[in-house]
Design an enzyme around this catalytic site. Sequence first.
Site, PDB file in Angstrom:
ATOM      1  N   HIS A  63      36.974  51.886  41.259  1.00  0.00           N
ATOM      2  CA  HIS A  63      36.705  50.168  42.036  1.00  0.00           C
ATOM      3  C   HIS A  63      36.902  48.771  41.925  1.00  0.00           C
ATOM      4  CE1 HIS A  63      34.682  48.269  45.999  1.00  0.00           C
ATOM      5  NE2 HIS A  63      34.207  47.667  44.431  1.00  0.00           N
ATOM      6  N   GLU A  64      36.163  48.622  40.386  1.00  0.00           N
ATOM      7  CA  GLU A  64      35.810  47.838  39.489  1.00  0.00           C
ATOM      8  C   GLU A  64      37.867  46.741  39.042  1.00  0.00           C
ATOM      9  OE1 GLU A  64      32.513  47.619  40.357  1.00  0.00           O
ATOM     10  OE2 GLU A  64      33.863  45.539  39.470  1.00  0.00           O
ATOM     11  N   HIS A 116      39.379  45.175  41.423  1.00  0.00           N
ATOM     12  CA  HIS A 116      38.961  43.919  41.304  1.00  0.00           C
ATOM     13  C   HIS A 116      40.038  43.321  40.422  1.00  0.00           C
ATOM     14  CE1 HIS A 116      36.198  44.308  44.427  1.00  0.00           C
ATOM     15  NE2 HIS A 116      35.505  44.591  43.886  1.00  0.00           N
ATOM     16  N   HIS A 163      37.392  43.355  48.710  1.00  0.00           N
ATOM     17  CA  HIS A 163      36.632  44.027  48.959  1.00  0.00           C
ATOM     18  C   HIS A 163      37.286  44.172  50.034  1.00  0.00           C
ATOM     19  CE1 HIS A 163      32.101  43.484  46.445  1.00  0.00           C
ATOM     20  NE2 HIS A 163      33.546  45.328  45.836  1.00  0.00           N
TER      21      HIS A 163
END
Lengths: 373, 83
Positions: free
Chosen positions: A119-120, A123, A129
Amino acid sequence: YSFFPGSPRWNKHDLTYRIENYTPDMSKADVEFSIQKAFQVWSEVTPLTFQKLNEGQADIMISFASEAHGDFYPFDGPEGTLAHAYHPGKGIGGDAHFDEDETWTKDSRRYNLFIVAAHEFGHSLGLYHSNVPHSLMFPHYSDSDPNTFQLHQDDINGIQTLYGPPLKSPKPTRSTPKTSAVPSTCSPNLVFDAVTTIRGEMLFFKDSHFWRKHPQLTEVDLNLISSFWPFLPTGIEAAYEVGSKDQVLFFKGNQYWAINGYDLLPRYPKNIQTLGFPSNVRKIDAAVHDKYSGQTYFFVDDLYWRYDEHRQAMNPGYPRKINSDFPGIESKIDAVFYHQRNFYFFQGSQQLQFEPSSKRVIQIMNSNSWFDC
Amino acid sequence: VPLRPENTPIGEDETTFVLDYLEKYYGLSSDPIPVERKRSNSPVEQKIQEMQRFLGLKVTGKVDSDTLEMMHKPRCGVPDVGK
């Protein structure tokens, strides 16, 4: 899916990352494997490649920290915020920070490092998101099974809007092993590329993976080669340990690498001719070191050489025919290792235990007999 | 400690927690809200609606139990909207 304001993205495809420190919750190898797998989630659906650096400034710097940790967003103790990351850019751009006050795991207990890191890194690559509940970029942690993780189409659409689909021809990158298919541990036809001991354990190599086995323990661990030694190629052809120097040497083609623990020794890889092989020898089939005699045996087709580790030179009078000194061992050998004064030769799915003192094969087993199948 | 009965007003500490959450993830301004603004559709109510919409909750503008439960779930520290 959504993007950071201004849709920042990397203006290159070959990115680097560095793990600055490690959580004490997991072994170093498990952290590296989780991080490497998390990058693989994105490299499989884009042209991006991710290479691990062990020093200096990387595009994506990864660290574990608690509370205030040098940026404007202090962590908040256990639970709550698990991690954060910065969109692509110089300096802190792309960096990912993980809250050390959480418990990090490699399985489905909270919190699985691979899932949070994937997930990170979304980014770090420019994704913001998503409001799609089961997408990876949804803000909240999802207790999904890390072993059956699948990227949501929403995530794929988002990241491909930024970087496009993967290149057509398979790209040789570190983070995407050539054959990422996981070999089957108990297949009766398992053929190893290479086998060696290392600090009391045995390593069995196959394509981009290796099994790790401690003689006294029943379970066996399967790992990606790149998660321990990202500088090694896949498809290792031979390997042996020189315990007295705490070194392991790996061979592929006419090159060889010497490692100590996780680290590649300086000025490696080298050419195998530096060991004394004639120029017509282009690859080694198998290699093994006998710590009692200090001699290393190299097997090539139906011949073998003997190398004196003390003198660091080939013994005169070699090569010799394998079956003249190892009766019962025919060519070609896939792999060999030394354990409790015996040689274990691997040929196809067979393993032959050879007793040098009586110069004979004393047992024939399946190649994966060590895996307690 | 017994569970709070349905729809009782949330305590002071929860109010702080809710305002922190909205500041951190939905860009609620941390400046003090002028009293007259409280009566209208206040920025807090707007931010609560924005959060409920983004996370797929029923859009009430109120911190009902579902919304409070969602706010307590572990998550990523990157905001959901705004800078």
